[in-house]
Design a protein around this motif. Structure first.
Motif, PDB file in Angstrom:
ATOM      1  N   ALA A   1    -105.666  78.164 -42.023  1.00 36.70           N
ATOM      2  CA  ALA A   1    -105.939  76.951 -41.385  1.00 36.70           C
ATOM      3  C   ALA A   1    -105.872  76.385 -41.411  1.00 36.70           C
ATOM      4  CB  ALA A   1    -107.340  77.965 -40.617  1.00 36.70           C
ATOM      5  N   VAL A   2    -106.207  76.202 -43.657  1.00 35.14           N
ATOM      6  CA  VAL A   2    -106.003  75.231 -43.760  1.00 35.14           C
ATOM      7  C   VAL A   2    -104.741  74.582 -43.933  1.00 35.14           C
ATOM      8  CG1 VAL A   2    -106.217  73.598 -46.241  1.00 35.14           C
ATOM      9  CG2 VAL A   2    -107.685  74.997 -44.789  1.00 35.14           C
ATOM     10  N   SER A   3    -103.967  75.803 -44.269  1.00 36.92           N
ATOM     11  CA  SER A   3    -102.188  75.834 -44.181  1.00 36.92           C
ATOM     12  C   SER A   3    -101.767  75.141 -43.568  1.00 36.92           C
ATOM     13  CB  SER A   3    -101.518  76.593 -45.624  1.00 36.92           C
ATOM     14  OG  SER A   3    -102.072  76.941 -46.604  1.00 36.92           O
ATOM     15  N   TYR A   4    -101.997  75.554 -42.523  1.00 36.05           N
ATOM     16  CA  TYR A   4    -100.941  74.816 -41.183  1.00 36.05           C
ATOM     17  C   TYR A   4    -101.737  73.308 -40.782  1.00 36.05           C
ATOM     18  CZ  TYR A   4     -98.863  79.176 -39.128  1.00 36.05           C
ATOM     19  OH  TYR A   4     -97.648  80.308 -39.920  1.00 36.05           O
ATOM     20  N   PHE A   5    -102.839  73.176 -40.864  1.00 36.43           N
ATOM     21  CA  PHE A   5    -103.188  72.453 -40.016  1.00 36.43           C
ATOM     22  C   PHE A   5    -102.777  70.775 -41.070  1.00 36.43           C
ATOM     23  CE2 PHE A   5    -106.293  68.480 -41.098  1.00 36.43           C
ATOM     24  CZ  PHE A   5    -106.791  68.239 -39.550  1.00 36.43           C
ATOM     25  N   SER A   6    -102.460  71.340 -42.738  1.00 33.78           N
ATOM     26  CA  SER A   6    -101.864  70.396 -43.357  1.00 33.78           C
ATOM     27  C   SER A   6    -100.518  70.098 -43.132  1.00 33.78           C
ATOM     28  CB  SER A   6    -102.353  70.474 -44.949  1.00 33.78           C
ATOM     29  OG  SER A   6    -102.905  71.198 -44.747  1.00 33.78           O
ATOM     30  N   TYR A   7    -100.296  70.956 -42.841  1.00 31.80           N
ATOM     31  CA  TYR A   7     -98.690  70.748 -42.396  1.00 31.80           C
ATOM     32  C   TYR A   7     -98.140  70.395 -41.346  1.00 31.80           C
ATOM     33  CZ  TYR A   7     -93.563  72.805 -41.115  1.00 31.80           C
ATOM     34  OH  TYR A   7     -92.243  72.337 -40.187  1.00 31.80           O
ATOM     35  N   TYR A   8     -98.847  70.517 -40.038  1.00 35.32           N
ATOM     36  CA  TYR A   8     -98.723  69.605 -38.683  1.00 35.32           C
ATOM     37  C   TYR A   8     -99.246  68.521 -38.820  1.00 35.32           C
ATOM     38  CZ  TYR A   8     -97.138  74.075 -37.097  1.00 35.32           C
ATOM     39  OH  TYR A   8     -95.745  75.197 -36.670  1.00 35.32           O
ATOM     40  N   VAL A   9    -100.782  68.100 -39.206  1.00 30.89           N
ATOM     41  CA  VAL A   9    -100.991  67.140 -39.522  1.00 30.89           C
ATOM     42  C   VAL A   9    -100.297  65.554 -40.596  1.00 30.89           C
ATOM     43  CG1 VAL A   9    -102.855  65.434 -39.257  1.00 30.89           C
ATOM     44  CG2 VAL A   9    -102.737  67.948 -38.625  1.00 30.89           C
ATOM     45  N   LEU A  10    -100.026  66.196 -41.721  1.00 34.72           N
ATOM     46  CA  LEU A  10     -99.943  64.796 -42.256  1.00 34.72           C
ATOM     47  C   LEU A  10     -97.873  65.660 -42.927  1.00 34.72           C
ATOM     48  CD1 LEU A  10    -101.354  66.505 -45.852  1.00 34.72           C
ATOM     49  CD2 LEU A  10    -101.936  64.660 -44.444  1.00 34.72           C
ATOM     50  N   PRO A  11     -97.278  64.102 -42.807  1.00 38.61           N
ATOM     51  CA  PRO A  11     -95.998  63.727 -42.125  1.00 38.61           C
ATOM     52  C   PRO A  11     -95.450  65.072 -43.212  1.00 38.61           C
ATOM     53  CG  PRO A  11     -97.205  62.146 -44.245  1.00 38.61           C
ATOM     54  CD  PRO A  11     -98.174  62.479 -43.445  1.00 38.61           C
ATOM     55  N   ASN A  12     -93.924  65.048 -43.119  1.00 36.91           N
ATOM     56  CA  ASN A  12     -93.469  66.664 -43.730  1.00 36.91           C
ATOM     57  C   ASN A  12     -92.391  65.147 -45.040  1.00 36.91           C
ATOM     58  OD1 ASN A  12     -91.396  67.554 -44.454  1.00 36.91           O
ATOM     59  ND2 ASN A  12     -91.098  69.210 -42.255  1.00 36.91           N
ATOM     60  N   LEU A  13     -92.784  64.275 -45.513  1.00 36.86           N
ATOM     61  CA  LEU A  13     -92.186  63.662 -46.388  1.00 36.86           C
ATOM     62  C   LEU A  13     -90.808  64.091 -46.691  1.00 36.86           C
ATOM     63  CD1 LEU A  13     -95.153  61.876 -47.570  1.00 36.86           C
ATOM     64  CD2 LEU A  13     -93.723  61.064 -46.076  1.00 36.86           C
ATOM     65  N   ALA A  14     -90.701  65.740 -47.818  1.00 29.63           N
ATOM     66  CA  ALA A  14     -89.534  65.729 -48.280  1.00 29.63           C
ATOM     67  C   ALA A  14     -88.252  65.506 -47.472  1.00 29.63           C
ATOM     68  CB  ALA A  14     -89.991  68.234 -48.351  1.00 29.63           C
ATOM     69  N   ASN A  15     -88.269  65.516 -45.882  1.00 27.15           N
ATOM     70  CA  ASN A  15     -87.052  65.505 -45.326  1.00 27.15           C
ATOM     71  C   ASN A  15     -86.969  64.127 -46.088  1.00 27.15           C
ATOM     72  OD1 ASN A  15     -87.228  67.584 -43.438  1.00 27.15           O
ATOM     73  ND2 ASN A  15     -88.299  66.411 -41.989  1.00 27.15           N
ATOM     74  N   PHE A  16     -87.213  63.542 -45.998  1.00 27.66           N
ATOM     75  CA  PHE A  16     -86.823  62.015 -46.120  1.00 27.66           C
ATOM     76  C   PHE A  16     -85.511  62.130 -48.167  1.00 27.66           C
ATOM     77  CE2 PHE A  16     -90.221  61.135 -43.482  1.00 27.66           C
ATOM     78  CZ  PHE A  16     -89.703  60.376 -42.624  1.00 27.66           C
ATOM     79  N   ASN A  17     -86.350  63.033 -48.717  1.00 31.74           N
ATOM     80  CA  ASN A  17     -84.840  62.963 -49.718  1.00 31.74           C
ATOM     81  C   ASN A  17     -83.664  63.623 -49.458  1.00 31.74           C
ATOM     82  OD1 ASN A  17     -84.168  63.165 -52.176  1.00 31.74           O
ATOM     83  ND2 ASN A  17     -86.532  64.725 -53.044  1.00 31.74           N
ATOM     84  N   ILE A  18     -82.967  62.832 -49.549  1.00 31.72           N
ATOM     85  CA  ILE A  18     -81.724  62.942 -49.556  1.00 31.72           C
ATOM     86  C   ILE A  18     -81.226  63.007 -51.377  1.00 31.72           C
ATOM     87  CG2 ILE A  18     -81.706  62.943 -47.046  1.00 31.72           C
ATOM     88  CD1 ILE A  18     -79.689  60.334 -47.672  1.00 31.72           C
TER      89      ILE A  18
END
Lengths: 255, 318
Positions: free
Chosen positions: A196-213
């Motif tokens: 639950a905690v992991s899914y919550f964090s995954y969906y609520v917190l920003p996915n910042l790894a996408n910005f690392n190019i």
């Protein structure tokens, strides 16, 4: 409305730009980029790539620090020093105040990015390792990432102390870079709580790894337009949402 | 008393309860406060430190919400930008942005208050000149003294030429010259038809310049009205000085008076009425060797009034 927001933004920009913290961080970033030359003997012919990677990473790291350290106290300081009494007694709406503070800080970050990137290119030219313009794509992605992070910093700053705010913003940054691992953890963990905690964090917190190019641009991997557009759109929506929440919290606050 | 259909500030049965600390202790900052401030008057909001003055001002500025009751400024809720566009506010011990210059800060204040761009620079320069801050106009405010900060505070409140000026302890921390300057500014505002609402715990400020006062003690409004109505011309007490008093006569005289003070062979007696003065005179004629050398009537001052109410409310604060 535009006048009031731009007034608050300009004020925030002036205050921050004359603050020693900002200048120190920018100078330090340039020093780190310049010193990447030192590791040349270890580079085994990959020095150009390593220098570029270190330079781009330094730009991101120090801008993230500016965002967290300056952003974390941006609203709090107005409350603590009671300048907020003067600001909010003027015909300024509370959301205009939050947006103005945010845009002021973003202006600071854009200026910092420009200064650091210019220094980065000068260093690349001086070291003679080639200074291709497509490296700027990584800087642009850093700007998108900073847009989100700064909104998060302003959110925490609108109700907590600078240290708490900085710690939480850093936590969001840290976890935001592990989004994929979080999803994986959620999938394989047997514990429902961890799931639950992991899914919550995954969906609520920003996915910042996408910005690392950075790896892509340093190694010259071609990027399609969607690699920039989607993160840009994501940053816009996420930032707007976080600022909306900040305003809702700030609206209820009493001073 | 000219009564206008809409008061500038109107507060009705306002209460404010704070919850403080870990155990959420209830602190009653304001209780059932009502008052109206009319156009063109200087209204002094008087009370000791911690009486709730700043809380009421914060509610009027839309910084804090009341627990019950209503507050209106120009007939609108305090948070309404249209109400705020017509007022200027100087908070208590104002603090500004360290790294801004005086001119930049006033420019910001003008912009936020909706002053037209074409007028802003002129207004800012005008305020700087009025408050004798021209020499410091382009200096960052972090080096400013208390008096300079206070002047910047009034400048930012007045830069948009508001109809209502709200000042929280404007004279606090100022030297006598600074206080005089501020009194002059306030009186000048009234002369120009502005409404001034200011809080203070300093009685002389109020006695000198206020048209009406509201006295708040421990969160309750104990009196609102014109100063001369509160301070009726009645004689409050009379001090009678008797010379040549010995131990025996002192006892006789003290029976007549409310309060006495012996100094050498002089006795200072405080009495309430003229009849009591007559009795002292009679005693002095009957008993040899003493004579009345001074009779000083005391009219009620604001200080007496204030102290009487503070004494009455003493210990009731929670």
């Amino acid at each position: 409305m535009i006048d009031r927001i731009s007034g608050i933004a300009l004020n925030t920009f002036r205050e921050s730009i004359r603050d020693k913290v900002l200048v120190t961080l920018i100078v330090f970033a340039v020093v780190v980029m310049g010193s990447s030359r030192v590791i040349q003997p270890l580079a085994l012919g990959e020095e150009a790539k390593i220098i570029k990677d270190i330079g781009l990473s330094a730009i991101t790291l120090f801008c993230v620090l500016i965002s967290i350290l300056v952003g974390g106290r941006i609203v709090y300081r107005e409350v603590e020093k009671r300048t907020i009494y003067i600001m909010l007694a003027k015909p300024v709406r509370r959301w205009e105040f939050i947006v103005g503070k945010y845009l002021g800080l973003m202006t600071v970050l854009v200026v910092s990015l420009v200064v650091m990137t210019a220094a980065f290119y000068v260093i690349l030219l001086v070291l003679g390792v080639g200074a291709p313009l497509y490296l700027l794509l990584a800087v642009l992605m850093t700007l998108f990432e900073l847009a989100i992070l700064t909104a998060v910093a302003v959110l925490f700053s609108s109700f907590s102390t600078p240290i708490t705010g900085a710690v939480f913003t850093f936590a969001v940054y840290f976890v935001g870079h592990m989004s994929r691992d979080l999803k994986l953890l959620a999938a394989i963990s047997p514990s429902p709580v961890v799931k639950a905690v992991s899914y919550f964090s995954y969906y609520v917190l920003p996915n910042l790894a996408n910005f690392n190019i950075r790896p892509e641009v340093v190694y010259g991997v071609p990027l399609g337009p969607s690699a920039l557009l989607l993160p840009g759109l994501y940053a816009l929506v996420y930032t707007a949402t976080v600022l909306l929440i900040s305003t809702a919290i700030f609206n209820r606050r009493e001073f | 008393m000219s009564s206008l259909p809409e008061p500038v500030v109107s507060v009705t049965r306002l209460s404010k309860v704070y919850h403080s600390g870990f155990r959420m202790k209830r602190i009653r900052a304001l209780e059932d406060i009502s008052l109206e401030v009319e156009k063109g008057e200087i209204f002094g909001f008087l009370g000791p430190n911690g009486a709730g003055k700043t809380t009421l001002i914060k509610i009027l500025m839309g910084l804090t919400e009341p627990t019950s009751g209503t507050a209106q400024v120009f007939g609108r809720p305090p948070r309404d930008a249209k109400a705020k566009a017509r007022l200027g506010f100087l908070p208590e011990s104002p603090y500004f942005y360290d790294h801004l210059t005086a001119r930049e800060f006033l420019g910001l204040a003008a912009k936020l208050s909706g002053v037209q761009k074409s007028e802003a620079a002129g207004r800012v320069t005008g305020q700087l000149r009025l408050l004798r801050m021209e020499n410091a106009a382009d200096v960052q405010m972090r080096g400013f003294s208390r008096g300079m900060l206070q002047r910047m505070g009034i400048a930012q409140a007045l830069v948009a030429d508001p109809e209502l000026v709200v000042l929280d302890e404007p004279m606090g921390g100022l030297d006598p010259i600074g206080r005089k300057e501020f009194r002059d500014i306030i009186v000048d505002l009234r002369d120009r038809g502005k409404t001034v609402f200011f809080s203070t715990h300093i009685l002389s400020d109020v006695e000198m310049i206020c048209d009406r006062v509201g006295i708040v003690i421990a969160g309750r409004m104990v009196e609102v009205g014109r100063l001369r109505e509160i301070l009726t011309g009645d004689v409050e007490s009379i001090e009678v000085t008797v010379r040549g008093v010995t131990g025996k006569t002192q006892k006789i005289l003290e029976r007549v008076s409310q309060h006495s003070l012996k100094s050498g062979d002089e006795l200072l007696l405080t009495v309430r009425s003229e009849e009591e003065v007559d009795r002292i005179m009679a005693i002095s004629r009957e008993v040899g060797g003493i004579r009345v050398v001074g009779i000083v009537p005391h009219r009620r001052t604001l200080e007496d009034f204030f102290m009487a109410h503070v004494a009455k409310a003493g210990g009731t604060r929670d």
